[in-house]
Motif scaffolding. Structure first.
Motif, short mmCIF file in Angstrom:
data_model
loop_
_atom_site.label_atom_id
_atom_site.label_comp_id
_atom_site.label_asym_id
_atom_site.label_seq_id
_atom_site.Cartn_x
_atom_site.Cartn_y
_atom_site.Cartn_z
N ALA A 364 143.83 -22.67 35.30
CA ALA A 364 144.37 -24.03 35.17
C ALA A 364 144.46 -24.69 36.54
O ALA A 364 145.52 -24.68 37.17
CB ALA A 364 145.74 -23.99 34.52
N PRO A 365 143.36 -25.29 37.02
CA PRO A 365 143.39 -25.92 38.35
C PRO A 365 144.35 -27.11 38.43
O PRO A 365 144.76 -27.49 39.52
CB PRO A 365 141.95 -26.37 38.58
CG PRO A 365 141.35 -26.46 37.20
CD PRO A 365 142.02 -25.39 36.40
N ASN A 366 144.72 -27.67 37.26
CA ASN A 366 145.60 -28.84 37.23
C ASN A 366 147.07 -28.44 37.03
O ASN A 366 147.89 -29.26 36.62
CB ASN A 366 145.17 -29.78 36.09
CG ASN A 366 145.77 -31.18 36.25
OD1 ASN A 366 145.88 -31.69 37.35
ND2 ASN A 366 146.15 -31.79 35.14
N LEU A 367 147.42 -27.20 37.34
CA LEU A 367 148.78 -26.70 37.13
C LEU A 367 149.82 -27.59 37.81
O LEU A 367 149.66 -27.98 38.96
CB LEU A 367 148.89 -25.28 37.69
CG LEU A 367 150.26 -24.60 37.55
CD1 LEU A 367 150.50 -24.20 36.09
CD2 LEU A 367 150.35 -23.37 38.45
N ALA A 368 150.90 -27.89 37.08
CA ALA A 368 152.02 -28.64 37.67
C ALA A 368 152.59 -27.85 38.85
O ALA A 368 152.71 -26.63 38.79
CB ALA A 368 153.10 -28.87 36.62
N THR A 369 152.96 -28.56 39.90
CA THR A 369 153.45 -27.88 41.11
C THR A 369 154.91 -28.21 41.42
O THR A 369 155.43 -27.76 42.44
CB THR A 369 152.58 -28.27 42.32
OG1 THR A 369 152.59 -29.70 42.46
CG2 THR A 369 151.14 -27.79 42.12
#
Length: 376
Positions: A364-369
């Protein structure tokens, strides 16, 4: 109940999570092999079949008053989410999840929101009933863990119920405790401003002033030190901050008179609780929403946890602090990171290595940070 196959399921009501054997004809009974209830059901669980009446329930997907197929309904929801995210960004959408969801459902919803929509905006009912315990556990243990089992109630010699009307809110668990009390003489103390049904069956009821739990357990902590009940070897090996905790407790509750003035309790009753706790190794402290749903809830939780930590009475049979949840799978949601400020499997937003691990595991490269919006 013969001639049909039993379907194993779970009662959706309270935090006990009783096992149920149900059949297609609507008959049901408690599951005698389930570890939570061992075949028992309370009045709510026994009446589950009455919820199967579908005469006034929505049976099909509807949009603008028109019935849709499941495929069309799911496409509509997905399209609206995609359009909203494209126009306003991932933080423009959110999920709110029930404590009655299966752990697997929790996991998938959390993965979708945090891993692929890319927002932390997913929260659960645990925000409303268990957030104080979550914060207290993290403060004490480094992660949100409950170091207790239902069996501990049956192996304890002293059970202290704090802010918990167990007889009404978790009746099957209360029945197990009362059976253990009858069999082994377990002492039961109830700390609650009201004289509840649970208090009626207790050896000692402490009608504490609302909000005064921190002082009561700070006083207990100071008493444990004065009575020589602190396990110095265990605390040296497994804890930090003992001296600071004891100093803070003595400042809050320097003596029984001070505890009595804050709590509104009789000095003799406070002394009895303190003596029983100090001299009883197998002690369990059960706490619920009377502790959690408070402006000082996290401090109340840690005041309770500290009394078990200083004595080393934790993680062994018949002893430990035990938060009892409101809904059957509130803990399951927390295990898979269902709260807005959690990642899966007790990982955290403020640890770059956790973000990297989860990003790679989920692909998931778009993971919430960063944490998302909370439900309150």
């Amino acid at each position: 109940m013969s001639g049909a196959a039993d379907i194993r399921t779970t009662c959706p009501y309270c935090g006990v999570g009783c096992g149920v054997l149900a059949r297609a004809d609507g008959t049901l009974k408690g599951d005698p092999e389930h570890p939570a209830n061992q075949g028992r059901l309370c009045s709510k669980g026994a009446a589950l079949a009455e919820t199967l009446d579908d005469s006034e329930r929505l049976l099909h997907p509807m949009a603008d008053g028109v019935r849709l197929s499941w495929d069309a309904a799911l496409d509509l929801v997905a399209t609206r989410f995609q359009e909203t995210v494209a126009a306003h960004g991932p933080d423009s959408v959110a999920f709110y999840i029930s404590g009655q969801c299966l752990t697997e459902d929790y996991y998938v919803a959390n993965k979708l929101m945090k891993g692929f929509i890319g927002s932390g905006n997913i929260d659960t009912n645990s925000r409303l009933c268990m957030a104080s315990s979550v914060a207290g556990h993290i403060r004490a243990f480094g992660e949100d863990v409950v170091p207790g089992l239902y069996e501990d109630l049956e192996e304890a010699d002293l059970v202290v119920l704090v802010g918990s009307n167990l007889a009404w809110c978790h009746p099957v668990l209360h029945a197990r405790l009362m059976a253990a009390r009858a069999a082994r003489g377990t002492r039961v103390v109830v700390v609650d401003p009201r004289r509840t049904a649970t208090a009626e069956g207790a050896d000692l009821h402490l009608p504490i002033a609302p909000g005064a739990d921190v002082a009561l357990f700070a006083g207990l902590l100071a008493h444990l030190d004065a009575a020589g009940a602190v396990d110095r070897a265990w605390t040296a090996a497994h804890t930090t901050g003992l001296d600071a905790a004891l100093a803070a407790a003595r400042e809050t509750a320097p003596d029984l008179a001070r505890v009595a003035s804050i709590t509104g309790l009789a000095v003799a009753d406070i002394a009895r609780l303190y003596d029983w706790f100090a001299t009883t190794e197998r002690a369990v402290t059960v706490y619920s929403q009377g502790v959690n749903q408070s402006s000082a809830g996290t401090d109340k939780v840690n005041a309770i946890l500290n009394c078990h930590l200083v004595t080393g009475r934790i993680g062994r049979p018949g002893m430990g602090p035990f938060s009892v949840t409101g809904q059957p799978n509130a803990m399951g949601g927390r295990e898979v990171g269902g709260l807005a400020n959690q990642l899966a499997a007790h990982m955290r937003f403020d640890r770059p290595e956790d973000l990297d691990r989860l990003r790679r595991f989920w692909g998931a490269p778009n993971l919430a940070t960063r944490p998302g919006l909370k439900a309150v």
